[in-house]
Write a protein that holds these residues in place. Structure first.
Motif, PDB file in Angstrom:
ATOM      1  N   LEU A 104       0.828  -1.213   0.000  1.00 13.62           N
ATOM      2  CA  LEU A 104       0.000   0.000   0.000  1.00 13.62           C
ATOM      3  C   LEU A 104       0.859   1.259   0.000  1.00 13.62           C
ATOM      4  N   ILE A 105       2.011   1.217  -0.666  1.00 18.45           N
ATOM      5  CA  ILE A 105       2.954   2.338  -0.627  1.00 18.45           C
ATOM      6  C   ILE A 105       2.365   3.607  -1.232  1.00 18.45           C
ATOM      7  N   GLN A 106       1.348   3.461  -2.112  1.00 23.71           N
ATOM      8  CA  GLN A 106       0.781   4.647  -2.744  1.00 23.71           C
ATOM      9  C   GLN A 106       0.016   5.520  -1.751  1.00 23.71           C
ATOM     10  N   CYS A 107      -0.434   4.923  -0.638  1.00 21.60           N
ATOM     11  CA  CYS A 107      -1.168   5.723   0.348  1.00 21.60           C
ATOM     12  C   CYS A 107      -0.561   5.617   1.745  1.00 21.60           C
ATOM     13  N   LYS A 108       0.596   4.977   1.861  1.00 25.42           N
ATOM     14  CA  LYS A 108       1.285   4.857   3.131  1.00 25.42           C
ATOM     15  C   LYS A 108       2.550   5.703   3.134  1.00 25.42           C
ATOM     16  N   SER A 109       2.935   6.135   4.329  1.00 25.58           N
ATOM     17  CA  SER A 109       4.179   6.892   4.449  1.00 25.58           C
ATOM     18  C   SER A 109       5.375   5.948   4.375  1.00 25.58           C
ATOM     19  N   LYS A 110       6.469   6.446   3.817  1.00 27.27           N
ATOM     20  CA  LYS A 110       7.688   5.640   3.750  1.00 27.27           C
ATOM     21  C   LYS A 110       8.263   5.383   5.140  1.00 27.27           C
ATOM     22  N   ALA A 111       7.844   6.197   6.108  1.00 20.25           N
ATOM     23  CA  ALA A 111       8.290   5.970   7.486  1.00 20.25           C
ATOM     24  C   ALA A 111       7.824   4.620   8.008  1.00 20.25           C
ATOM     25  N   GLU A 112       6.695   4.119   7.484  1.00 17.03           N
ATOM     26  CA  GLU A 112       6.178   2.827   7.931  1.00 17.03           C
ATOM     27  C   GLU A 112       7.010   1.672   7.403  1.00 17.03           C
ATOM     28  N   ILE A 113       7.977   1.946   6.553  1.00 15.77           N
ATOM     29  CA  ILE A 113       8.940   0.934   6.108  1.00 15.77           C
ATOM     30  C   ILE A 113      10.269   1.119   6.825  1.00 15.77           C
ATOM     31  N   VAL A 114      10.657   2.382   7.055  1.00  9.64           N
ATOM     32  CA  VAL A 114      11.962   2.673   7.668  1.00  9.64           C
ATOM     33  C   VAL A 114      11.969   2.281   9.147  1.00  9.64           C
ATOM     34  N   PHE A 115      10.951   2.687   9.895  1.00 10.63           N
ATOM     35  CA  PHE A 115      10.975   2.477  11.344  1.00 10.63           C
ATOM     36  C   PHE A 115      10.884   1.000  11.745  1.00 10.63           C
ATOM     37  N   PRO A 116      10.068   0.174  11.077  1.00 13.34           N
ATOM     38  CA  PRO A 116      10.139  -1.262  11.396  1.00 13.34           C
ATOM     39  C   PRO A 116      11.496  -1.879  11.078  1.00 13.34           C
ATOM     40  N   SER A 117      12.205  -1.337  10.090  1.00  7.95           N
ATOM     41  CA  SER A 117      13.551  -1.843   9.790  1.00  7.95           C
ATOM     42  C   SER A 117      14.515  -1.544  10.936  1.00  7.95           C
ATOM     43  N   ILE A 118      14.421  -0.337  11.513  1.00  7.89           N
ATOM     44  CA  ILE A 118      15.233   0.001  12.687  1.00  7.89           C
ATOM     45  C   ILE A 118      14.863  -0.893  13.867  1.00  7.89           C
ATOM     46  N   GLU A 119      13.567  -1.175  13.992  1.00  3.10           N
ATOM     47  CA  GLU A 119      13.102  -2.036  15.080  1.00  3.10           C
ATOM     48  C   GLU A 119      13.692  -3.447  14.967  1.00  3.10           C
ATOM     49  N   ILE A 120      13.783  -3.978  13.755  1.00  2.00           N
ATOM     50  CA  ILE A 120      14.360  -5.313  13.550  1.00  2.00           C
ATOM     51  C   ILE A 120      15.815  -5.327  14.003  1.00  2.00           C
ATOM     52  N   LEU A 121      16.576  -4.310  13.620  1.00  2.00           N
ATOM     53  CA  LEU A 121      17.983  -4.226  14.035  1.00  2.00           C
ATOM     54  C   LEU A 121      18.105  -4.133  15.553  1.00  2.00           C
ATOM     55  N   PHE A 122      17.246  -3.341  16.169  1.00  2.00           N
ATOM     56  CA  PHE A 122      17.265  -3.175  17.624  1.00  2.00           C
ATOM     57  C   PHE A 122      16.954  -4.497  18.329  1.00  2.00           C
ATOM     58  N   ILE A 123      15.962  -5.225  17.846  1.00  2.00           N
ATOM     59  CA  ILE A 123      15.578  -6.499  18.471  1.00  2.00           C
ATOM     60  C   ILE A 123      16.717  -7.505  18.365  1.00  2.00           C
ATOM     61  N   CYS A 124      17.348  -7.594  17.205  1.00  2.78           N
ATOM     62  CA  CYS A 124      18.419  -8.585  16.998  1.00  2.78           C
ATOM     63  C   CYS A 124      19.600  -8.333  17.943  1.00  2.78           C
ATOM     64  N   ILE A 125      20.077  -7.097  17.994  1.00  3.69           N
ATOM     65  CA  ILE A 125      21.257  -6.789  18.810  1.00  3.69           C
ATOM     66  C   ILE A 125      20.923  -6.904  20.296  1.00  3.69           C
ATOM     67  N   GLN A 126      19.732  -6.457  20.699  1.00  4.28           N
ATOM     68  CA  GLN A 126      19.349  -6.541  22.109  1.00  4.28           C
ATOM     69  C   GLN A 126      19.202  -7.997  22.542  1.00  4.28           C
ATOM     70  N   ALA A 127      18.611  -8.842  21.700  1.00  2.68           N
ATOM     71  CA  ALA A 127      18.452 -10.255  22.050  1.00  2.68           C
ATOM     72  C   ALA A 127      19.815 -10.935  22.197  1.00  2.68           C
ATOM     73  N   TYR A 128      20.752 -10.623  21.311  1.00  2.88           N
ATOM     74  CA  TYR A 128      22.111 -11.181  21.421  1.00  2.88           C
ATOM     75  C   TYR A 128      22.774 -10.733  22.725  1.00  2.88           C
ATOM     76  N   PHE A 129      22.618  -9.457  23.049  1.00  2.82           N
ATOM     77  CA  PHE A 129      23.196  -8.899  24.274  1.00  2.82           C
ATOM     78  C   PHE A 129      22.634  -9.578  25.519  1.00  2.82           C
ATOM     79  N   LEU A 130      21.319  -9.767  25.577  1.00  2.00           N
ATOM     80  CA  LEU A 130      20.704 -10.375  26.751  1.00  2.00           C
ATOM     81  C   LEU A 130      21.031 -11.860  26.856  1.00  2.00           C
ATOM     82  N   TRP A 131      21.136 -12.548  25.742  1.00  2.00           N
ATOM     83  CA  TRP A 131      21.442 -13.981  25.772  1.00  2.00           C
ATOM     84  C   TRP A 131      22.821 -14.238  26.370  1.00  2.00           C
ATOM     85  N   HIS A 132      23.798 -13.404  26.030  1.00  2.00           N
ATOM     86  CA  HIS A 132      25.178 -13.648  26.446  1.00  2.00           C
ATOM     87  C   HIS A 132      25.556 -12.975  27.762  1.00  2.00           C
TER      88      HIS A 132
END
Length: 529
Positions: A104-132
């Motif tokens: 739905l990019i024609q009626c959605k903001s590009k921010a709705e693609i950028v911010f979930p991408s940052i969230e994925i990076l945050f989840i991955c690094i935080q999970a690695y940090f907490l596991w170890h």
């Protein structure tokens, strides 16, 4: 140490208040503060947290004498496994969000693609940090580590608050489904709930419906992930600068053994299977059309039968704890203290919702069969939460049975030594037959006392295992979509849609977290019994 904890705590408090002000402003005045601006603030916090975590992994943790002690109670495998599991589901959630927004990019903001991408990076690094590093007691850079941990806790709390209060995509999908139903029935469409145009609708394609369903299914896991991360990070924060003396480190760690339990697994498995059947029937009815009156009655009947059984089990377990007279474990333990706080705090979600339901039911004066079941369910749920909390907290503060087992071996060795000494000094006066009779009497006396202790431990293990399986099914049902509190309509009509929506959105995730956290506490009680 106190000054560092105070400063880092004040820092986290200010971050939480700032983020809460942004989110509240978005809810009450979405023209002044938009969702994109809230995402920008959270993205800044995520980037700051990622910078500190990377610095910690590459710098602080590698310094000499950085980690002299590790807290054996912190970060058990089920907690770290939950971080990875819910982290993976949260990553999938953001992938579905990105896919849905891309279609739905024609009626959605590009921010709705950028911010979930940052969230994925945050989840991955935080999970690695907490596991170890969940068990680390950091001995260097105390203040920087405390501040980094507290900002990360504040960020996760704000992510949880946003997930609880922001239901924009859910409302959009719900609106599309209702609009299709009304067109099928030949009725006029609803006005759209937001300022967006109705042209921003999901095309009738399989991939778009797939992203929609996946997002709705995985949405609750994101709230659970944030809450679990907060609890692990808080224990790490308490352990900064902590020194653990050697006599506080357990020499033998009890392990999970599936022995001596029959009735608990049998009754628990029965409740689990029946609960899955009830859940599937409810979901089929709820997704095919409007949920019928009978499916609500079936759903609440299951709870009304199960909750008293769980309450009785918890009460019996508490009585057995009192009869055992086992010494209390008074060693300072931040993990156990947090477990108690989380159990009491998370239970407030279900207890609060139950009291709101009781007030609505009593004030409405409409006592048919369904409302009577809902009233019984609310009262029983309050009692079950209280009794289970007492049982778990009492069990967590009891000494491990390892000490009793060691005493048994010591007593056995002392009897052998006494028998040997007796056979050496009195071998001229006491025959071997008499010596054998004395040893047999002592052994029978010991076995009798051991059996008296054994039935208590067996009962505790049976009760703990039964409650574990019951809490699992009570976690599964609301997590994967069974939300009759949204759909039965009584409380919603009494309090109004907006008020009841906020009550349920705060209470339901806490209730799900309570069930999951109770499973961990009950497993600990089972192992130590």
């Amino acid at each position: 140490q106190k000054a560092g904890q105070l400063f880092s705590g004040l820092l986290a408090m200010n971050v939480v208040f700032l983020g809460s002000a942004f989110i509240s402003s978005m809810i009450f005045n979405n023209t002044a503060i938009t969702l994109v601006e809230v995402w920008i603030l959270l993205s800044i916090l995520k980037v700051l947290c990622l910078c500190w975590i990377i610095y910690f992994l590459l710098g602080t943790s590698r310094q000499p004498h950085a980690v002299l002690h590790r807290d054996s109670h912190a970060g058990p495998i089920w907690i770290r496994g939950s971080v990875l599991l819910f982290g993976c589901f949260s990553i999938l959630l953001n992938v579905f969000h990105i896919g849905y927004s891309t279609i739905l990019i024609q009626c959605k903001s590009k921010a709705e693609i950028v911010f979930p991408s940052i969230e994925i990076l945050f989840i991955c690094i935080q999970a690695y940090f907490l596991w170890h590093h969940a068990k680390d007691c950091i001995q260097v850079q105390h203040n920087l580590t405390r501040c980094g941990l507290m900002v990360t806790i504040a960020t996760n709390l704000l992510l949880w608050l946003l997930a609880v209060t922001n239901d924009t995509l859910h409302m959009e999908i719900e609106f599309q489904l209702r609009e299709v139903e009304r067109r099928f029935e030949g009725k006029s469409p609803f006005p759209h709930p937001s300022n967006e145009t109705t042209s921003c609708t999901c095309p009738n394609t399989t991939i778009c419906k797939f992203f929609q369903k996946g997002y709705i299914l995985l949405y609750p896991f994101n709230t659970e992930y944030c809450l679990i991360c907060c609890s692990v990070l808080y224990v790490m924060w308490k352990n900064v600068g902590r020194r653990i003396s050697h006599h506080h480190v357990p020499h033998t760690k009890p392990k999970f053994k599936f022995q001596g339990v029959v009735f608990g697994p049998l009754l628990g498995a029965t409740a689990l299977i029946i609960g899955i059947c009830v859940f599937m029937m409810y979901q089929i009815e709820a997704t095919s059309s409007a949920a019928s009156h009978q499916v609500f009655i079936m759903y609440y009947c299951y709870y009304v039968v199960l909750l008293p059984l769980m309450s009785v089990g918890a009460v019996i377990g508490t009585i057995i704890h009192a009869l055992e007279k086992k010494e209390l474990d008074t060693v300072k333990n931040p993990t156990r203290s947090l477990d108690v706080v989380l159990l009491m705090g998370a239970a407030l979600g279900q207890i609060g919702m139950s009291y709101f339901s009781i007030v609505a039911l009593v004030a409405s004066n409409s006592m048919d069969l369904l409302n009577g079941l809902i009233l019984s369910y609310s009262v029983l749920l309050i009692f079950q939460n209280i009794t289970q909390n007492v049982f778990i907290i009492d069990g967590l503060h009891r000494q491990h049975f390892v000490a009793t087992t060691e005493a048994r071996h010591i007593g056995h060795a002392e009897r052998h030594a006494a028998a040997s000494e007796l056979s050496i000094y009195d071998q001229r006066r006491v025959s071997m037959l008499e010596l054998g009779q004395e040893i047999r009497k002592a052994s029978l006396s010991y076995m009798h006392s051991y059996s008296n202790l054994s039935w208590k431990r067996r009962a505790l293990r049976e009760i703990s295992f039964f409650l574990v399986l019951c809490n699992i099914i009570l976690w599964v049902m609301p997590t994967f979509g069974a939300h009759p509190a949204f759909e039965n309509g009584l409380e919603k009509s009494f309090y109004g849609y907006s008020t009841w929506f906020v009550i349920v959105n705060f209470g339901l995730p806490l209730g799900v977290f309570y069930r999951m956290h109770s499973v961990g506490g009950l497993l600990e009680v089972y192992i130590t019994a």
